[in-house]
Design an enzyme around this catalytic site. Structure first.
Site, PDB file in Angstrom:
ATOM      1  CB  SER A 149      28.153 -32.039  -3.165  1.00  0.00           C
ATOM      2  OG  SER A 149      29.070 -30.542  -2.603  1.00  0.00           O
ATOM      3  CE1 TYR A 162      30.920 -30.788  -7.047  1.00  0.00           C
ATOM      4  CE2 TYR A 162      30.485 -29.402  -5.715  1.00  0.00           C
ATOM      5  CZ  TYR A 162      30.669 -30.947  -6.065  1.00  0.00           C
ATOM      6  OH  TYR A 162      31.445 -31.544  -5.221  1.00  0.00           O
TER       7      TYR A 162
END
Length: 256
Positions: A149, A162
């Site tokens: 990501s 995350y």
């Protein structure tokens, strides 16, 4: 662009019941691959595989239930694929906790939430790759894609666990590529920027979405299909000399 060699490959995609995972699977089935849709949502992944098989695609979709955070579950998938195919040519480690995250300062994240997210997002790719390694080694030039990501490069606030997990994925990819290179196995990270799917989520507010759009070089939102072309390329023989890389797909939002 079409990659004809994908038609002979067996590829596992995790988190494939919906969203970007399903888009990866759809593209690969379109290319003629045999795609194992692996997801813990048993009913949803079975429906997704059935829908792909009903669309007259060249390839084939097979559903398997899996919890990537469970070593036993990963071993069960490996055993099943050993009996059915004897090899795995590609693996897309896509399963992750993201859409269900409630944004909060890192000091408000509970240890239970942190641990569960790390089990899925970071431990999961390691467990499944380890379980499938004999099958990947049985292939002539297997390719692994770990989904990262670009929230890592953005320093996104509100879900530190995350961001940390995806930073770990990028580091794991580079180390894996060096450990697996002797077996002819390639490992890369596909690192998306903001991608909008049919899956509802609270991880991007409307003002944040507008701000990111303004910072991008390409002033449009990204959908799942914007990620699938790169995935198909990395799984194909056309990318046979690319390994250990983190490749961003973010419309020019950040530079890595």
């Amino acid at each position: 662009m079409s990659y004809t060699d994908l038609a002979s490959k067996v590829i596992v995609v995790t988190g494939a019941a919906q969203g970007i995972g399903l888009a990866y699977a759809r593209r690969l089935v379109d290319e003629g691959a045999t795609v194992v849709l692996a997801d813990r949502a048993t009913d949803s992944v079975e429906k997704a595989a059935a829908a792909l098989n009903e669309n007259g695609n060249q390839g084939k979709a097979i559903a398997h239930a899996i919890d990537v955070a469970s070593a036993n579950s990963c071993a069960e998938l490996a055993e099943s694929l050993t009996k059915e195919f004897g090899r795995v040519d590609g693996l897309v480690n896509n399963a992750a906790i993201f859409s269900t995250i409630t944004m909060k300062p890192f000091w408000e994240i509970s240890t239970d939430e942190w641990d569960r997210l790390m089990e899925v997002n970071l431990k999961g790719p390691w467990l499944l790759t380890t379980a499938l390694l004999p099958l990947l080694r049985a292939s002539a030039g297997a390719s692994i894609i770990n989904i990262g990501s670009d929230a890592v490069a953005m320093g996104r606030q509100g879900y530190l666990h995350y961001v940390a997990s995806k930073g770990g994925v990028a580091g794991m990819t580079f180390s894996m590529s060096h450990e697996l290179g002797e077996f002819g196995i390639r490992v890369n990270t596909l690192s998306p920027g903001p991608v909008y799917t049919e899956v509802s989520r609270d991880t991007v507010s409307a003002p944040q979405k507008e701000a990111m759009m303004a910072r991008q070089a390409l002033h449009r939102t990204a959908g799942p299909d914007d990620m699938t072309s790169l995935a198909a390329f990395l799984l194909s023989d056309e990318s046979s000399y690319i390994t250990g890389q983190t490749i961003s797909v973010n419309g020019g939002l950040v530079h890595r």
